[in-house]
Design a protein around this motif. Sequence first.
Motif, PDB file in Angstrom:
ATOM      1  N   VAL A  20      47.920  33.887  38.935  1.00  0.00           N
ATOM      2  CA  VAL A  20      47.059  35.068  39.041  1.00  0.00           C
ATOM      3  C   VAL A  20      45.594  34.650  38.953  1.00  0.00           C
ATOM      4  O   VAL A  20      44.732  35.162  39.672  1.00  0.00           O
ATOM      5  N   GLU A  21      45.300  33.683  38.088  1.00  0.00           N
ATOM      6  CA  GLU A  21      43.914  33.211  37.960  1.00  0.00           C
ATOM      7  C   GLU A  21      43.423  32.580  39.257  1.00  0.00           C
ATOM      8  O   GLU A  21      42.300  32.850  39.709  1.00  0.00           O
ATOM      9  N   SER A  60      42.892  35.255  41.844  1.00  0.00           N
ATOM     10  CA  SER A  60      41.689  36.045  41.559  1.00  0.00           C
ATOM     11  C   SER A  60      40.428  35.338  42.050  1.00  0.00           C
ATOM     12  O   SER A  60      39.478  35.985  42.495  1.00  0.00           O
ATOM     13  N   LYS A  61      40.423  34.008  41.983  1.00  0.00           N
ATOM     14  CA  LYS A  61      39.253  33.256  42.459  1.00  0.00           C
ATOM     15  C   LYS A  61      39.105  33.382  43.967  1.00  0.00           C
ATOM     16  O   LYS A  61      37.992  33.561  44.482  1.00  0.00           O
ATOM     17  N   LEU A  80      43.052  38.327  33.251  1.00  0.00           N
ATOM     18  CA  LEU A  80      43.354  36.914  33.015  1.00  0.00           C
ATOM     19  C   LEU A  80      43.955  36.642  31.640  1.00  0.00           C
ATOM     20  O   LEU A  80      44.901  35.852  31.529  1.00  0.00           O
ATOM     21  N   MET A 121      43.870  43.164  44.661  1.00  0.00           N
ATOM     22  CA  MET A 121      44.073  41.715  44.667  1.00  0.00           C
ATOM     23  C   MET A 121      45.407  41.335  45.307  1.00  0.00           C
ATOM     24  O   MET A 121      45.484  40.408  46.106  1.00  0.00           O
ATOM     25  N   ILE A 174      38.666  41.562  35.515  1.00  0.00           N
ATOM     26  CA  ILE A 174      39.479  40.347  35.640  1.00  0.00           C
ATOM     27  C   ILE A 174      39.328  39.447  34.416  1.00  0.00           C
ATOM     28  O   ILE A 174      40.314  39.027  33.810  1.00  0.00           O
ATOM     29  N   PHE A 182      40.257  35.841  45.754  1.00  0.00           N
ATOM     30  CA  PHE A 182      39.969  37.256  45.956  1.00  0.00           C
ATOM     31  C   PHE A 182      38.491  37.553  45.740  1.00  0.00           C
ATOM     32  O   PHE A 182      37.839  38.197  46.573  1.00  0.00           O
ATOM     33  N   MET A 183      37.945  37.079  44.624  1.00  0.00           N
ATOM     34  CA  MET A 183      36.552  37.357  44.299  1.00  0.00           C
ATOM     35  C   MET A 183      35.600  36.652  45.252  1.00  0.00           C
ATOM     36  O   MET A 183      34.591  37.222  45.684  1.00  0.00           O
ATOM     37  N   TYR A 234      34.459  44.332  39.002  1.00  0.00           N
ATOM     38  CA  TYR A 234      35.723  43.616  39.193  1.00  0.00           C
ATOM     39  C   TYR A 234      35.780  42.390  38.282  1.00  0.00           C
ATOM     40  O   TYR A 234      36.827  42.082  37.708  1.00  0.00           O
ATOM     41  N   GLU A 235      34.660  41.696  38.152  1.00  0.00           N
ATOM     42  CA  GLU A 235      34.612  40.490  37.318  1.00  0.00           C
ATOM     43  C   GLU A 235      34.916  40.830  35.855  1.00  0.00           C
ATOM     44  O   GLU A 235      35.644  40.101  35.174  1.00  0.00           O
ATOM     45  N   LEU A 290      43.931  45.050  40.363  1.00  0.00           N
ATOM     46  CA  LEU A 290      45.180  44.327  40.600  1.00  0.00           C
ATOM     47  C   LEU A 290      45.809  44.731  41.925  1.00  0.00           C
ATOM     48  O   LEU A 290      46.289  43.889  42.685  1.00  0.00           O
TER      49      LEU A 290
END
Length: 423
Positions: free
Chosen positions: A104-105, A108-109, A137, A177, A132, A111-112, A128-129, A174
């Motif tokens: 997931v981490e 997320s990277k 996270l 993402m 997350i 995605f962002m 969003y940051e 989520l």
Amino acid sequence: MPTIKITKTVVDKALPREKAYILFDSQITGFGLRVYPTGTKTWILEYRPNGGGRGEDKKKFTIGSVKDLTADEARRLAEKRRAEVVVGIDPQAKKAAERSALTVEQLSKHFMKNLITAKRSKNTYEGYEDAISLHILPALGSMKADKVTEIDIEKLHNRMAVTPSMANKVLAVLSSMFNYGAAMKHIASRENPAQGIEKFRETAKERYLTTEELIRLEETLTLAETAGIPWNIDEGKQSKHLPKDNRTTVISPHATAAIRLLMLTGARLREILHLEWSVVDLQSGVLRLSKSKSSNADNGKKDIILSQPAVEVIRRIKRIGRYVIASESAGTPQEKPRADIKRPWATICRHADLKEVRLHDLRHTFASHGVNGGLGIAVISKLLGHKDISTTMRYAHLENESLKLGANKIGMSVRGGQAPESV
């Protein structure tokens, strides 16, 4: 190749040799016990992938350690893996794919970086940051993204019931993402695990500061940046290490200026904390933001109109670096905008006796005083930078109160036979 039905007794009696060797089971073809010179013993399955014939090289798939699995448990797993081989699934390749699957981490990277940073506003990125880094996270970061279930997400959502707005924000992040991950082939296409979870009901919180509260706030801001705010100390519990004198907290004039600008412009917190000197036009009385959450324009630009008091606040700010509200890194090559002003705001609210007031309520206060001052909803909408005037309609009840005052004034004048004064 000799085989034997592998039992616990066989496992116990299998002694290490100079080289590793395998004892194959007589019941499941390819299933065996591998014994290493160190004495370590593991369960393995030897097979030819894709149903290959004798000419194709065999592979060895490690099922697990004898410390974790009994002979019968390992044999049942071996049967499942052999069944996969029959239908064309390579267990070893499957295991390698699972190991390389994104967490997931990691998702997320991607995605962002590739979606939110590239195609969304700075305010959206920051929201969003926060969701997350602070919530997603810690709870799900180490999990494989394609293994996250609806139950995992629902548990996280329910744990955040005391903050329903943020809980729903986490759910939305989520969902976005996982949609992104599937669309970009970062994870296998499947039903979005965040899609079917019901959101919490949110109660709109709107707090308007009265004129008296605004006066107390300004007095506290002045005190905070000059003499300092006295500490709120419980004399019965104070530590012997606390200083006996100068028990005050002096707050940075940049932090107090940020609060004043929030009051005087109705701007969002990030718009003020990320405000750069390059977009400040004091001669025209405008902040020309290059990108904003609320901009209607395709180019993302937004102007914030400055009142004369707001102009004076900015004129008094000491220019240190790139940002109007200087952070600790101001003036350095690694300069970043200030992240927040939560701590000074909490100290100021406590001294000014402002209960349950959020920084965002200063934006509501700006709007409410504008409506009560006779400005129409359309004007307030433009000053706040709302994309849709329907968003500003939350202040319509205040406009109605203002209209009632005007109607009463006219009614009293008409009843007395006098012409009404201008309203």
